[in-house]
Design a protein around this motif. Structure first.
Motif, PDB file in Angstrom:
ATOM      1  N   LEU A  72     -73.887   3.497  31.059  1.00 55.20           N
ATOM      2  CA  LEU A  72     -72.562   4.097  31.213  1.00 55.20           C
ATOM      3  C   LEU A  72     -71.855   3.986  29.870  1.00 55.20           C
ATOM      4  CD1 LEU A  72     -69.293   3.635  31.801  1.00 55.20           C
ATOM      5  CD2 LEU A  72     -70.493   5.393  33.126  1.00 55.20           C
ATOM      6  N   SER A  73     -71.449   5.141  29.346  1.00 54.57           N
ATOM      7  CA  SER A  73     -70.801   5.209  28.040  1.00 54.57           C
ATOM      8  C   SER A  73     -69.418   5.836  28.160  1.00 54.57           C
ATOM      9  CB  SER A  73     -71.629   6.050  27.057  1.00 54.57           C
ATOM     10  OG  SER A  73     -72.912   5.525  26.860  1.00 54.57           O
ATOM     11  N   TRP A  74     -68.592   5.550  27.166  1.00 57.58           N
ATOM     12  CA  TRP A  74     -67.261   6.147  27.063  1.00 57.58           C
ATOM     13  C   TRP A  74     -67.130   6.869  25.725  1.00 57.58           C
ATOM     14  CZ3 TRP A  74     -63.727   6.243  30.959  1.00 57.58           C
ATOM     15  CH2 TRP A  74     -63.889   5.332  32.013  1.00 57.58           C
ATOM     16  N   PHE A  75     -66.494   8.038  25.776  1.00 57.83           N
ATOM     17  CA  PHE A  75     -66.274   8.840  24.575  1.00 57.83           C
ATOM     18  C   PHE A  75     -64.797   9.209  24.464  1.00 57.83           C
ATOM     19  CE2 PHE A  75     -70.695   9.771  23.549  1.00 57.83           C
ATOM     20  CZ  PHE A  75     -71.332   9.551  24.761  1.00 57.83           C
ATOM     21  N   GLN A  76     -64.346   9.375  23.224  1.00 54.76           N
ATOM     22  CA  GLN A  76     -63.019   9.905  22.963  1.00 54.76           C
ATOM     23  C   GLN A  76     -63.171  11.229  22.217  1.00 54.76           C
ATOM     24  OE1 GLN A  76     -60.917   8.327  19.596  1.00 54.76           O
ATOM     25  NE2 GLN A  76     -58.908   8.546  20.538  1.00 54.76           N
ATOM     26  N   GLN A  77     -62.434  12.231  22.647  1.00 54.80           N
ATOM     27  CA  GLN A  77     -62.420  13.497  21.928  1.00 54.80           C
ATOM     28  C   GLN A  77     -60.996  13.816  21.494  1.00 54.80           C
ATOM     29  OE1 GLN A  77     -63.796  17.083  23.990  1.00 54.80           O
ATOM     30  NE2 GLN A  77     -64.581  17.895  22.064  1.00 54.80           N
ATOM     31  N   ARG A  78     -60.780  13.799  20.210  1.00 54.12           N
ATOM     32  CA  ARG A  78     -59.474  14.171  19.663  1.00 54.12           C
ATOM     33  C   ARG A  78     -59.414  15.684  19.516  1.00 54.12           C
ATOM     34  NH1 ARG A  78     -59.990   9.389  15.342  1.00 54.12           N
ATOM     35  NH2 ARG A  78     -58.866   7.743  16.467  1.00 54.12           N
ATOM     36  N   PRO A  79     -58.225  16.251  19.507  1.00 49.18           N
ATOM     37  CA  PRO A  79     -58.101  17.716  19.388  1.00 49.18           C
ATOM     38  C   PRO A  79     -58.849  18.260  18.185  1.00 49.18           C
ATOM     39  CG  PRO A  79     -55.986  16.734  19.937  1.00 49.18           C
ATOM     40  CD  PRO A  79     -56.919  15.591  19.671  1.00 49.18           C
ATOM     41  N   GLY A  80     -59.672  19.279  18.410  1.00 54.67           N
ATOM     42  CA  GLY A  80     -60.389  19.935  17.335  1.00 54.67           C
ATOM     43  C   GLY A  80     -61.618  19.191  16.833  1.00 54.67           C
TER      44      GLY A  80
ATOM     45  N   VAL B 178     -71.861   0.032  29.333  1.00 58.17           N
ATOM     46  CA  VAL B 178     -70.696  -0.508  30.047  1.00 58.17           C
ATOM     47  C   VAL B 178     -69.675  -1.179  29.145  1.00 58.17           C
ATOM     48  CG1 VAL B 178     -69.881  -2.015  31.909  1.00 58.17           C
ATOM     49  CG2 VAL B 178     -72.099  -0.860  32.140  1.00 58.17           C
ATOM     50  N   SER B 179     -70.121  -2.123  28.292  1.00 52.62           N
ATOM     51  CA  SER B 179     -69.133  -2.971  27.632  1.00 52.62           C
ATOM     52  C   SER B 179     -69.388  -3.196  26.141  1.00 52.62           C
ATOM     53  CB  SER B 179     -69.086  -4.326  28.344  1.00 52.62           C
ATOM     54  OG  SER B 179     -70.364  -4.940  28.310  1.00 52.62           O
TER      55      SER B 179
ATOM     56  N   SER C 224     -61.800  -1.948  25.629  1.00 51.07           N
ATOM     57  CA  SER C 224     -62.850  -2.731  26.273  1.00 51.07           C
ATOM     58  C   SER C 224     -63.348  -2.008  27.515  1.00 51.07           C
ATOM     59  CB  SER C 224     -62.340  -4.122  26.640  1.00 51.07           C
ATOM     60  OG  SER C 224     -61.280  -4.032  27.572  1.00 51.07           O
ATOM     61  N   GLY C 225     -64.653  -2.101  27.725  1.00 52.71           N
ATOM     62  CA  GLY C 225     -65.262  -1.500  28.902  1.00 52.71           C
ATOM     63  C   GLY C 225     -65.763  -2.580  29.833  1.00 52.71           C
ATOM     64  N   SER C 226     -65.683  -2.295  31.126  1.00 56.54           N
ATOM     65  CA  SER C 226     -66.154  -3.255  32.109  1.00 56.54           C
ATOM     66  C   SER C 226     -66.639  -2.512  33.343  1.00 56.54           C
ATOM     67  CB  SER C 226     -65.035  -4.233  32.486  1.00 56.54           C
ATOM     68  OG  SER C 226     -63.964  -3.530  33.100  1.00 56.54           O
ATOM     69  N   GLY C 227     -67.228  -3.275  34.260  1.00 54.32           N
ATOM     70  CA  GLY C 227     -67.664  -2.692  35.521  1.00 54.32           C
ATOM     71  C   GLY C 227     -69.127  -2.952  35.797  1.00 54.32           C
ATOM     72  N   SER C 228     -69.554  -2.471  36.959  1.00 48.35           N
ATOM     73  CA  SER C 228     -70.948  -2.616  37.355  1.00 48.35           C
ATOM     74  C   SER C 228     -71.257  -1.680  38.512  1.00 48.35           C
ATOM     75  CB  SER C 228     -71.245  -4.063  37.768  1.00 48.35           C
ATOM     76  OG  SER C 228     -70.463  -4.409  38.894  1.00 48.35           O
TER      77      SER C 228
ATOM     78  N   LYS D 282     -60.320   0.008  29.237  1.00 48.38           N
ATOM     79  CA  LYS D 282     -58.955  -0.464  29.049  1.00 48.38           C
ATOM     80  C   LYS D 282     -58.577  -0.428  27.582  1.00 48.38           C
ATOM     81  CE  LYS D 282     -58.726  -3.422  33.142  1.00 48.38           C
ATOM     82  NZ  LYS D 282     -58.662  -4.795  33.688  1.00 48.38           N
ATOM     83  N   ILE D 283     -57.351  -0.011  27.338  1.00 47.64           N
ATOM     84  CA  ILE D 283     -56.777  -0.063  25.996  1.00 47.64           C
ATOM     85  C   ILE D 283     -55.583  -0.992  26.093  1.00 47.64           C
ATOM     86  CG2 ILE D 283     -55.857   1.263  24.065  1.00 47.64           C
ATOM     87  CD1 ILE D 283     -57.145   3.760  25.315  1.00 47.64           C
ATOM     88  N   SER D 284     -55.653  -2.106  25.365  1.00 45.64           N
ATOM     89  CA  SER D 284     -54.657  -3.156  25.589  1.00 45.64           C
ATOM     90  C   SER D 284     -53.293  -2.829  25.008  1.00 45.64           C
ATOM     91  CB  SER D 284     -55.146  -4.478  25.009  1.00 45.64           C
ATOM     92  OG  SER D 284     -55.342  -4.334  23.619  1.00 45.64           O
ATOM     93  N   SER D 285     -53.229  -2.127  23.902  1.00 48.07           N
ATOM     94  CA  SER D 285     -51.955  -1.813  23.268  1.00 48.07           C
ATOM     95  C   SER D 285     -52.111  -0.452  22.596  1.00 48.07           C
ATOM     96  CB  SER D 285     -51.585  -2.890  22.250  1.00 48.07           C
ATOM     97  OG  SER D 285     -50.360  -2.562  21.610  1.00 48.07           O
ATOM     98  N   VAL D 286     -51.674   0.590  23.307  1.00 47.82           N
ATOM     99  CA  VAL D 286     -51.941   1.955  22.857  1.00 47.82           C
ATOM    100  C   VAL D 286     -51.267   2.256  21.512  1.00 47.82           C
ATOM    101  CG1 VAL D 286     -51.515   4.385  23.389  1.00 47.82           C
ATOM    102  CG2 VAL D 286     -52.357   2.845  25.169  1.00 47.82           C
TER     103      VAL D 286
END
Lengths: 116, 111
Positions: B38-46, B56-57, B68-72, B79-83
């Motif tokens: 399980l992966s996480w991606f960010q896509q910024r405009p353009g 996962v993590s 930080s990533g978590s789960g199972s 989670k983003i602790s301080s945007v």
């Protein structure tokens, strides 16, 4: 630095064909799973096809199986996607991608528009 | 196909506040080798998507430790602790355990 440069997109009529290419550099291409992922505003991100490092194992999403063919040339560090019998619903930005389960790097994308 | 469902789809957050994105799959993402792909991606405009977290993590190089990533199993969270302003964009989770690999619908984070 890993670089994936996509090319080959364009406007094509329904039923037509197009061949996408991806030039890879900055990593051991012959040791990496590679694939194509497409993106549309409506349906989001969709894996299209995946190919093993030696090119012998290929996977396709059901919607393109039998119409699209993924291939690679490890001597030239290049990845290709042959797209035949194109449909309107194939319209998308196509990204070359490194990896399979651990997809990490993406190309900038090439736009394929299927329309009469 | 494995269905991956993200929530919320829109996430307005004030600078300095925390943010959390949920990702749920219709099947367990534990692979036969014991890993959970399980992966996480960010896509910024353009821009093309950028991977942030894998298996996962595990944070990718250069990714702020505010993320930080978590789960199972079938339930995962980013989670983003301080945007910060640079966190703006669309976040996608992706499962790589089952073919075809599938993505969530995306969560748009805005300040």
């Amino acid at each position: 630095e890993v670089q994936l440069v996509d090319s080959g997109g364009g406007l094509v009529q329904p039923g037509g064909s197009l061949r996408l290419s991806c030039a890879a550099s900055g990593f051991t291409f012959s040791g990496s799973w590679m694939g194509w992922v497409r993106q549309t505003p409506g349906t989001g991100l969709e894996w299209v096809a995946n190919i093993s490092p030696d090119g012998n194992t290929k996977y396709y999403v059901d919607s393109v199986r039998g119409r699209f063919s993924i291939s690679r040339d490890n001597a030239k560090n290049s990845l290709s996607l042959q797209m035949d019998t194109l449909r309107a619903e194939d319209t998308a930005v196509y990204h070359c991608a490194r990896g399979g389960a651990l997809l990490d790097y993406w190309g900038q994308g090439t736009l394929v528009a299927v329309s009469s | 196909d494995v269905v991956v469902t993200q929530s919320p789809l829109s996430l307005p957050v004030a600078l300095g506040q925390s943010a959390s994105i949920s990702c749920r799959s219709s099947r367990s993402l534990v692979y036969s080798d014991g890993n959970t792909y399980l992966s996480w991606f960010q896509q910024r405009p353009g821009q093309s998507p950028r991977r942030l977290v894998y298996k996962v993590s595990n944070r990718d190089s250069g990714v702020a430790d505010r993320l930080s990533g978590s789960g199972s199993g079938t339930d995962f969270t980013l989670k983003i602790s301080s945007v910060e302003a640079e966190d703006v964009g669309v976040y996608y989770c992706m499962q790589g355990t089952h073919w075809p690999h599938t993505f969530g619908q995306g969560t748009k984070l805005e300040i």
